[in-house]
Design a protein around this motif. Structure first.
Motif, PDB file in Angstrom:
ATOM      1  N   THR A  93       0.811  -1.215   0.000  1.00  8.21           N
ATOM      2  CA  THR A  93       0.000   0.000   0.000  1.00  8.21           C
ATOM      3  C   THR A  93       0.849   1.271   0.000  1.00  8.21           C
ATOM      4  OG1 THR A  93      -0.126  -0.090   2.425  1.00  8.21           O
ATOM      5  CG2 THR A  93      -1.905  -1.144   1.181  1.00  8.21           C
ATOM      6  N   SER A  94       2.146   1.120   0.132  1.00 10.10           N
ATOM      7  CA  SER A  94       3.034   2.280   0.092  1.00 10.10           C
ATOM      8  C   SER A  94       4.376   1.867  -0.487  1.00 10.10           C
ATOM      9  CB  SER A  94       3.237   2.881   1.492  1.00 10.10           C
ATOM     10  OG  SER A  94       3.985   1.999   2.308  1.00 10.10           O
ATOM     11  N   ARG A  95       5.099   2.845  -0.980  1.00 13.61           N
ATOM     12  CA  ARG A  95       6.425   2.580  -1.536  1.00 13.61           C
ATOM     13  C   ARG A  95       7.369   2.066  -0.456  1.00 13.61           C
ATOM     14  NH1 ARG A  95      10.663   5.961  -1.548  1.00 13.61           N
ATOM     15  NH2 ARG A  95       9.273   7.677  -0.934  1.00 13.61           N
ATOM     16  N   GLU A  96       7.305   2.654   0.727  1.00 11.25           N
ATOM     17  CA  GLU A  96       8.189   2.242   1.809  1.00 11.25           C
ATOM     18  C   GLU A  96       7.933   0.794   2.214  1.00 11.25           C
ATOM     19  OE1 GLU A  96       6.378   4.939   1.730  1.00 11.25           O
ATOM     20  OE2 GLU A  96       7.862   6.567   1.638  1.00 11.25           O
ATOM     21  N   ALA A  97       6.658   0.406   2.281  1.00  8.20           N
ATOM     22  CA  ALA A  97       6.329  -0.974   2.661  1.00  8.20           C
ATOM     23  C   ALA A  97       6.820  -1.957   1.610  1.00  8.20           C
ATOM     24  CB  ALA A  97       4.820  -1.114   2.860  1.00  8.20           C
ATOM     25  N   ALA A  98       6.663  -1.613   0.339  1.00  6.01           N
ATOM     26  CA  ALA A  98       7.133  -2.494  -0.734  1.00  6.01           C
ATOM     27  C   ALA A  98       8.642  -2.683  -0.650  1.00  6.01           C
ATOM     28  CB  ALA A  98       6.737  -1.908  -2.087  1.00  6.01           C
ATOM     29  N   MET A  99       9.380  -1.606  -0.382  1.00  6.88           N
ATOM     30  CA  MET A  99      10.831  -1.701  -0.264  1.00  6.88           C
ATOM     31  C   MET A  99      11.217  -2.580   0.918  1.00  6.88           C
ATOM     32  SD  MET A  99      11.986   2.221  -1.136  1.00  6.88           S
ATOM     33  CE  MET A  99      13.685   1.869  -0.715  1.00  6.88           C
ATOM     34  N   THR A 100      10.484  -2.478   2.006  1.00 11.09           N
ATOM     35  CA  THR A 100      10.767  -3.300   3.184  1.00 11.09           C
ATOM     36  C   THR A 100      10.572  -4.779   2.877  1.00 11.09           C
ATOM     37  OG1 THR A 100      10.127  -1.515   4.683  1.00 11.09           O
ATOM     38  CG2 THR A 100      10.135  -3.756   5.571  1.00 11.09           C
ATOM     39  N   TYR A 101       9.496  -5.121   2.168  1.00  9.75           N
ATOM     40  CA  TYR A 101       9.231  -6.514   1.820  1.00  9.75           C
ATOM     41  C   TYR A 101      10.358  -7.089   0.956  1.00  9.75           C
ATOM     42  CZ  TYR A 101       4.436  -5.658   3.432  1.00  9.75           C
ATOM     43  OH  TYR A 101       3.332  -5.344   4.182  1.00  9.75           O
ATOM     44  N   VAL A 102      10.791  -6.306  -0.019  1.00  5.99           N
ATOM     45  CA  VAL A 102      11.854  -6.781  -0.911  1.00  5.99           C
ATOM     46  C   VAL A 102      13.162  -6.942  -0.152  1.00  5.99           C
ATOM     47  CG1 VAL A 102      13.174  -6.287  -2.995  1.00  5.99           C
ATOM     48  CG2 VAL A 102      10.753  -5.698  -2.905  1.00  5.99           C
ATOM     49  N   ARG A 103      13.474  -5.980   0.694  1.00  4.42           N
ATOM     50  CA  ARG A 103      14.718  -6.044   1.475  1.00  4.42           C
ATOM     51  C   ARG A 103      14.737  -7.281   2.371  1.00  4.42           C
ATOM     52  NH1 ARG A 103      18.685  -2.398   3.909  1.00  4.42           N
ATOM     53  NH2 ARG A 103      17.849  -0.663   2.681  1.00  4.42           N
ATOM     54  N   ILE A 104      13.639  -7.565   3.040  1.00  4.58           N
ATOM     55  CA  ILE A 104      13.575  -8.737   3.915  1.00  4.58           C
ATOM     56  C   ILE A 104      13.761 -10.019   3.111  1.00  4.58           C
ATOM     57  CG2 ILE A 104      12.034 -10.097   5.378  1.00  4.58           C
ATOM     58  CD1 ILE A 104      10.838  -7.481   6.379  1.00  4.58           C
ATOM     59  N   ALA A 105      13.090 -10.105   1.955  1.00  6.21           N
ATOM     60  CA  ALA A 105      13.211 -11.299   1.123  1.00  6.21           C
ATOM     61  C   ALA A 105      14.651 -11.517   0.668  1.00  6.21           C
ATOM     62  CB  ALA A 105      12.280 -11.184  -0.087  1.00  6.21           C
ATOM     63  N   ILE A 106      15.345 -10.432   0.360  1.00  2.94           N
ATOM     64  CA  ILE A 106      16.735 -10.545  -0.095  1.00  2.94           C
ATOM     65  C   ILE A 106      17.656 -10.954   1.051  1.00  2.94           C
ATOM     66  CG2 ILE A 106      18.717  -9.213  -0.921  1.00  2.94           C
ATOM     67  CD1 ILE A 106      16.748  -7.594  -2.638  1.00  2.94           C
ATOM     68  N   MET A 107      17.564 -10.251   2.173  1.00  2.02           N
ATOM     69  CA  MET A 107      18.493 -10.484   3.264  1.00  2.02           C
ATOM     70  C   MET A 107      18.261 -11.831   3.937  1.00  2.02           C
ATOM     71  SD  MET A 107      20.285  -7.868   2.856  1.00  2.02           S
ATOM     72  CE  MET A 107      21.423  -8.214   4.197  1.00  2.02           C
ATOM     73  N   GLU A 108      17.022 -12.320   3.921  1.00  2.73           N
ATOM     74  CA  GLU A 108      16.726 -13.605   4.548  1.00  2.73           C
ATOM     75  C   GLU A 108      16.668 -14.740   3.532  1.00  2.73           C
ATOM     76  OE1 GLU A 108      13.310 -13.336   7.046  1.00  2.73           O
ATOM     77  OE2 GLU A 108      14.154 -11.708   8.290  1.00  2.73           O
ATOM     78  N   ARG A 109      17.018 -14.438   2.293  1.00  2.00           N
ATOM     79  CA  ARG A 109      17.092 -15.444   1.225  1.00  2.00           C
ATOM     80  C   ARG A 109      15.757 -16.161   1.048  1.00  2.00           C
ATOM     81  NH1 ARG A 109      20.744 -15.598  -2.419  1.00  2.00           N
ATOM     82  NH2 ARG A 109      21.441 -17.745  -2.239  1.00  2.00           N
ATOM     83  N   GLN A 110      14.679 -15.410   1.127  1.00  2.00           N
ATOM     84  CA  GLN A 110      13.348 -15.967   0.908  1.00  2.00           C
ATOM     85  C   GLN A 110      12.993 -15.854  -0.574  1.00  2.00           C
ATOM     86  OE1 GLN A 110      10.775 -13.648   3.404  1.00  2.00           O
ATOM     87  NE2 GLN A 110      11.638 -14.414   5.318  1.00  2.00           N
ATOM     88  N   PRO A 111      12.244 -16.798  -1.115  1.00  2.00           N
ATOM     89  CA  PRO A 111      11.838 -16.699  -2.526  1.00  2.00           C
ATOM     90  C   PRO A 111      10.853 -15.556  -2.730  1.00  2.00           C
ATOM     91  CG  PRO A 111      10.735 -18.543  -1.470  1.00  2.00           C
ATOM     92  CD  PRO A 111      11.742 -18.038  -0.475  1.00  2.00           C
ATOM     93  N   TRP A 112      10.875 -14.949  -3.905  1.00  2.00           N
ATOM     94  CA  TRP A 112       9.915 -13.903  -4.245  1.00  2.00           C
ATOM     95  C   TRP A 112       8.791 -14.549  -5.051  1.00  2.00           C
ATOM     96  CZ3 TRP A 112       9.096  -9.482  -2.116  1.00  2.00           C
ATOM     97  CH2 TRP A 112       8.257  -8.535  -2.735  1.00  2.00           C
ATOM     98  N   HIS A 113       7.542 -14.465  -4.543  1.00  2.00           N
ATOM     99  CA  HIS A 113       6.436 -15.259  -5.070  1.00  2.00           C
ATOM    100  C   HIS A 113       6.175 -15.039  -6.555  1.00  2.00           C
ATOM    101  CE1 HIS A 113       4.859 -11.363  -3.770  1.00  2.00           C
ATOM    102  NE2 HIS A 113       3.867 -11.523  -4.627  1.00  2.00           N
ATOM    103  N   GLU A 114       6.385 -13.829  -7.060  1.00  6.65           N
ATOM    104  CA  GLU A 114       6.075 -13.534  -8.463  1.00  6.65           C
ATOM    105  C   GLU A 114       7.100 -14.106  -9.438  1.00  6.65           C
ATOM    106  OE1 GLU A 114       3.585  -9.361  -8.061  1.00  6.65           O
ATOM    107  OE2 GLU A 114       5.758  -9.284  -8.395  1.00  6.65           O
ATOM    108  N   LEU A 115       8.199 -14.610  -8.918  1.00  7.92           N
ATOM    109  CA  LEU A 115       9.244 -15.177  -9.789  1.00  7.92           C
ATOM    110  C   LEU A 115       9.112 -16.688  -9.935  1.00  7.92           C
ATOM    111  CD1 LEU A 115      12.283 -13.014  -8.651  1.00  7.92           C
ATOM    112  CD2 LEU A 115      11.092 -12.926 -10.851  1.00  7.92           C
TER     113      LEU A 115
END
Length: 254
Positions: A93-115
């Motif tokens: 719902t916000s740019r900041e929230a989207a950036m946080t989600y991506v950062r967490i997925a990267i740093m914790e090596r979680q898969p990104w669902h859309e890929l």
């Protein structure tokens, strides 16, 4: 007797003019010196941590380069989201929230669902397909970061027991060059660029995206060259020890 008016001395007038000009230049110089220079930041080191005792100089260099490369990707993500606001709306719902989600997925090596479970270069290729419908900024940044981490053996921090394959790091730099070219040349089905990144028009020029990508590529190339040279010098040093060993022994003196 009628007195004759005195004629001004030409040499004295020229000398006065010189003094006036020099005084003006000196005043301008003082004004310029009094203006504080623009502050562009300072070099800052990290606080000491016990894990550094397990790191060689090359380990530390690779760790810092990886940290800076990831931060550069996060900065690029912010720039892309600002120029492509419709993308972050697909994630949060916000740019900041989207950036946080991506950062967490990267740093914790979680898969990104859309890929679709893809990682590394396969994920990067999917994120840059014209038909991709998801948040392209998130997918591109996640895939690029996953590719960088994979090229470093799946690690973001390095110790004495870790090693790097310089060819993999070198290949990661070339992959980013290719990805950058695709973003600047490939079009979506609508005929628009995949993402608005660099701005080059008669009214304005904004190449901050290009510069940040260039910083990452430069760091990767440096790490690849340094790692190759370190391994090469280790072999040469060992050979030098074998050859020079017999000639470097102390002789008896009694």
């Amino acid at each position: 007797m009628t007195s004759v008016p005195a004629v001004p001395d030409a040499a004295a007038s020229l000398s006065a003019l010189r003094v006036s000009v020099l005084s003006g230049l000196l005043a301008l110089g003082l004004v310029a010196c009094s203006s504080a220079p623009t502050h562009h930041g300072e070099v800052e080191g990290e606080s000491f941590h016990s894990r550094e005792l397990l790191q060689s100089d090359s380990n530390r260099m690779a760790t810092l380069a990886m940290k800076q490369n990831l931060e550069s990707l996060f900065l690029i993500m912010d720039k892309l989201y600002r120029r492509n606001p419709n993308e972050w709306k697909k994630t949060a719902t916000s740019r900041e929230a989207a950036m946080t989600y991506v950062r967490i997925a990267i740093m914790e090596r979680q898969p990104w669902h859309e890929l679709q479970g893809k990682r590394d270069v396969a994920a990067l290729s999917l994120a840059l397909q014209p038909e991709f419908k998801g948040d392209r900024v998130a997918a591109f940044i996640y895939a690029a970061a996953d590719m960088l981490v994979t090229s470093h053996g799946g690690r973001t921090s390095f110790t004495l027991i870790d090693g790097l394959d310089p060819q993999h790091v070198f290949n990661a730099a070339r992959n980013l060059e290719i990805a950058n070219w695709i973003l600047n040349s490939r079009k979506a089905p609508t005929g628009q660029p995949l993402l608005l990144s660099n701005q080059m028009s008669e009214d304005a020029r904004n190449l901050s995206f290009e510069r940040e990508i260039g910083k990452i590529i430069g760091r990767l190339d440096l790490i690849a060259d340094y790692t190759t040279e370190r391994y090469r010098r280790s072999v040469i040093g060992y050979a030098q020890g074998l050859v020079a060993g017999p000639f470097m022994q102390f002789l008896p003196v009694r």
